[in-house]
Design a protein around this motif. Structure first.
Motif, short mmCIF file in Angstrom:
data_model
loop_
_atom_site.label_atom_id
_atom_site.label_comp_id
_atom_site.label_asym_id
_atom_site.label_seq_id
_atom_site.Cartn_x
_atom_site.Cartn_y
_atom_site.Cartn_z
N LEU A 58 13.30 50.87 -45.75
CA LEU A 58 13.51 52.23 -45.16
C LEU A 58 14.91 52.23 -44.52
CD1 LEU A 58 11.85 55.00 -44.77
CD2 LEU A 58 11.25 54.17 -42.29
N GLY A 59 15.76 53.42 -44.57
CA GLY A 59 16.84 53.49 -44.02
C GLY A 59 16.67 54.64 -42.97
N TRP A 60 17.32 54.26 -41.65
CA TRP A 60 17.35 55.18 -40.54
C TRP A 60 18.58 56.09 -40.43
CZ3 TRP A 60 19.82 56.97 -36.28
CH2 TRP A 60 19.23 57.33 -35.41
N ASN A 61 17.98 57.31 -40.33
CA ASN A 61 19.35 58.38 -40.20
C ASN A 61 19.09 59.54 -39.15
OD1 ASN A 61 20.32 57.85 -43.23
ND2 ASN A 61 18.10 57.93 -43.32
N ARG A 62 20.22 60.04 -38.84
CA ARG A 62 20.05 61.04 -37.95
C ARG A 62 19.88 62.27 -38.87
NH1 ARG A 62 25.95 60.27 -35.50
NH2 ARG A 62 26.26 59.51 -37.62
N ALA A 63 19.61 63.34 -38.33
CA ALA A 63 19.20 64.68 -39.05
C ALA A 63 20.45 65.32 -39.55
CB ALA A 63 18.55 65.71 -38.25
N ARG A 64 21.23 64.65 -40.40
CA ARG A 64 22.33 64.90 -40.84
C ARG A 64 22.56 64.48 -42.27
NH1 ARG A 64 27.07 62.88 -36.19
NH2 ARG A 64 26.07 64.04 -34.50
N ILE A 65 23.05 65.46 -43.10
CA ILE A 65 23.37 65.15 -44.73
C ILE A 65 24.12 63.95 -44.84
CG2 ILE A 65 24.40 66.08 -46.79
CD1 ILE A 65 22.93 68.87 -45.77
N LEU B 294 16.94 70.19 -39.25
CA LEU B 294 15.73 69.54 -39.49
C LEU B 294 15.40 70.14 -41.02
CD1 LEU B 294 12.97 68.00 -39.33
CD2 LEU B 294 12.22 70.22 -38.48
N GLU B 295 15.65 71.40 -41.17
CA GLU B 295 15.55 71.75 -42.80
C GLU B 295 16.45 71.58 -43.80
OE1 GLU B 295 14.65 76.14 -44.82
OE2 GLU B 295 15.09 76.01 -42.57
N GLU B 296 17.59 71.42 -43.13
CA GLU B 296 18.92 70.94 -43.99
C GLU B 296 18.60 69.49 -44.50
OE1 GLU B 296 22.28 71.69 -42.17
OE2 GLU B 296 22.39 74.00 -42.72
N SER B 297 18.38 68.72 -43.67
CA SER B 297 18.05 67.35 -43.93
C SER B 297 16.91 67.03 -44.84
CB SER B 297 18.11 66.35 -42.62
OG SER B 297 17.11 66.92 -41.63
N ALA C 127 4.79 71.69 -33.00
CA ALA C 127 5.55 72.71 -33.92
C ALA C 127 6.52 71.96 -34.95
CB ALA C 127 6.25 73.75 -33.12
N VAL C 128 7.30 71.00 -34.32
CA VAL C 128 8.27 70.18 -35.01
C VAL C 128 7.53 69.43 -36.12
CG1 VAL C 128 9.93 68.11 -34.89
CG2 VAL C 128 9.92 70.04 -33.12
N ALA C 129 6.45 68.83 -35.69
CA ALA C 129 5.75 67.88 -36.75
C ALA C 129 5.28 68.79 -37.93
CB ALA C 129 4.54 67.29 -36.01
N LYS C 130 4.54 69.89 -37.63
CA LYS C 130 3.97 70.59 -38.85
C LYS C 130 5.25 71.24 -39.58
CE LYS C 130 -0.25 72.27 -36.61
NZ LYS C 130 -0.99 73.50 -36.26
N THR C 131 6.30 71.66 -39.04
CA THR C 131 7.49 72.12 -39.70
C THR C 131 8.08 70.90 -40.65
OG1 THR C 131 8.03 73.63 -38.02
CG2 THR C 131 9.85 73.07 -39.82
N ALA C 132 8.02 69.68 -39.99
CA ALA C 132 8.46 68.54 -40.90
C ALA C 132 7.65 68.45 -42.01
CB ALA C 132 8.61 67.15 -39.99
#
Length: 388
Positions: free
Chosen positions: A81-88, A128-131, A159-164
């Motif tokens: 698993l690779g760790w990332n910020r929420a950035r493309i 969050l949505e874009e990534s 809310a964040v968890a459900k959106t994810a």
């Protein structure tokens, strides 16, 4: 065992480990692993049965990207698993290294959102949505992590968890980033996520208040299915939940071993210590410290010689080792007698003066040296004080 404990062994999504030694562990101040060292640690983790390894941050580029690419091509059984910020851009770097499984982290507490997004929650939702949209079309697995979840507003966190989840995340990581929870609070905060989500919850704990392992187990009690660990508990500031502690504690308390070959934990611990820190581990370090199965106190040594269960919470054979009787200031006659007997000498019960004089000599010498005595030193004292 209660129903939740029984679920450890019967639930098809039974708890498993995610080792983040190569990511969060390496973030310990002063640690810099080479690609070869990362591969060596990953191979050891794989050999003992760790099912998932967080390999690092591809967006760092350079040797970090080289190491991750090498690991991807290393034919390990463990999932990587690779760790990332929420950035493309971060995710693209992970995919360029060949990773098929990615983790997306974003801040969820007010203080973190203010520091990283200028307090702009709309930006958080957008990233969050874009990534997730970007990763969803390019990966086999996506997890989303809530940084500083333990200080977040519970409704916002949910809310964040459900959106994810809605956007395609397949696991949600609850992070006690500052290590500020106790086990009771951990259960209180993780339980609503477990009850409200259809995807598994993962717990990531830190040891700033000395409760990382306890909080990891509490998260599992609350229903989390994945627990993050590092070898020797290394990591940011005071470190993370220690792999060896979580494995042995769960085996001892819940009869659940994660499928880990605990007999190799000492070798793994020593290798990681060699790569990450000059000098030995503290001898009192839980599970893997040199003194864990060493008994010096007269009462304790006497009990161990009669029945190891008197003063050992789990058998040393779990770790492929055995207990030792140390000789020092706090030793009693039984321990010294056992030491002499191993070398074909006898501390005869018919010579109480000799017994006491040798015991006194051992205590004086140990105090002078500020340490325990080796067998040769005990034998030398015995030779200098022949039975009267």
């Amino acid at each position: 065992m209660n129903d939740r404990q029984n679920a450890f062994g019967t639930d098809p999504l039974h708890p498993k480990l995610l080792d983040t030694t190569l990511r969060d562990g390496e973030q310990m101040a002063g640690v810099a692993l080479t690609p070869d060292e990362k591969v060596a640690i990953a191979q050891l983790l794989d050999a003992i049965g760790v099912p998932e390894i967080e390999v690092g941050v591809a967006a760092m580029g350079g040797e970090e990207a080289v190491a991750i690419t090498t690991l991807v091509n290393s034919s390990l059984n463990a999932e990587l698993l690779g760790w990332n910020r929420a950035r493309i851009s971060d995710l693209a770097a992970s995919f360029d290294c060949g990773l098929q499984r990615v983790h997306i982290s974003l801040p969820v507490s007010e203080v973190q959102i203010a520091a990283k997004f200028g307090g702009d929650r709309q930006r958080l939702w957008q990233q969050l949505e874009e990534s997730l949209t970007f990763a969803r079309d390019r990966s086999q697995f996506i997890s989303v992590g809530a940084e500083d979840a333990s200080r977040a507003d519970p409704e916002f966190l949910l809310a964040v968890a459900k959106t994810a989840q809605r956007l395609g995340a397949q696991r949600f990581r609850f992070c006690d980033t500052l290590g500020i929870l106790d086990p009771f609070q951990m259960m209180e905060q993780v339980q609503p996520l477990v009850d409200s989500l259809d995807i598994p919850v993962e717990v990531h704990t830190h040891d700033d208040l000395g409760m990382a392992t306890a909080n990891a187990l509490a998260g599992l009690r609350a229903g989390a299915k994945v627990v993050d660990v590092t070898v020797n508990g290394i990591g940011e500031r005071a470190g993370n939940a220690a792999l060896e502690e979580v494995v042995v504690a769960m085996r001892r308390l819940q009869d659940w071993d994660f499928g880990i070959d605990s007999r190799q934990l000492l070798q793994l611990s020593q290798a990681v210590q060699q790569f990450t820190h000059p000098g030995p581990l503290p001898p009192w370090k839980a599970i893997v410290g040199e003194n864990v199965f060493t008994h010096e106190s007269g009462i304790h040594a006497d009990g161990i010689l009669k029945n190891p269960q008197t003063y050992e919470p789990f058998p040393p054979q779990w770790l492929g080792t055995q207990h030792q009787i140390g000789i020092g200031k706090h030793s009693g006659r039984r321990a010294i007698a056992a030491c002499l007997e191993r070398h074909q000498l006898s501390l005869t019960p018919t010579s109480p003066h000799y017994q006491q004089s040798l015991l006194d000599a051992v205590r004086v010498r140990a105090t002078q040296l500020k340490r325990g005595l080796g067998a040769d030193e005990v034998l030398a004292l015995a030779s200098a004080s022949p039975p009267s």
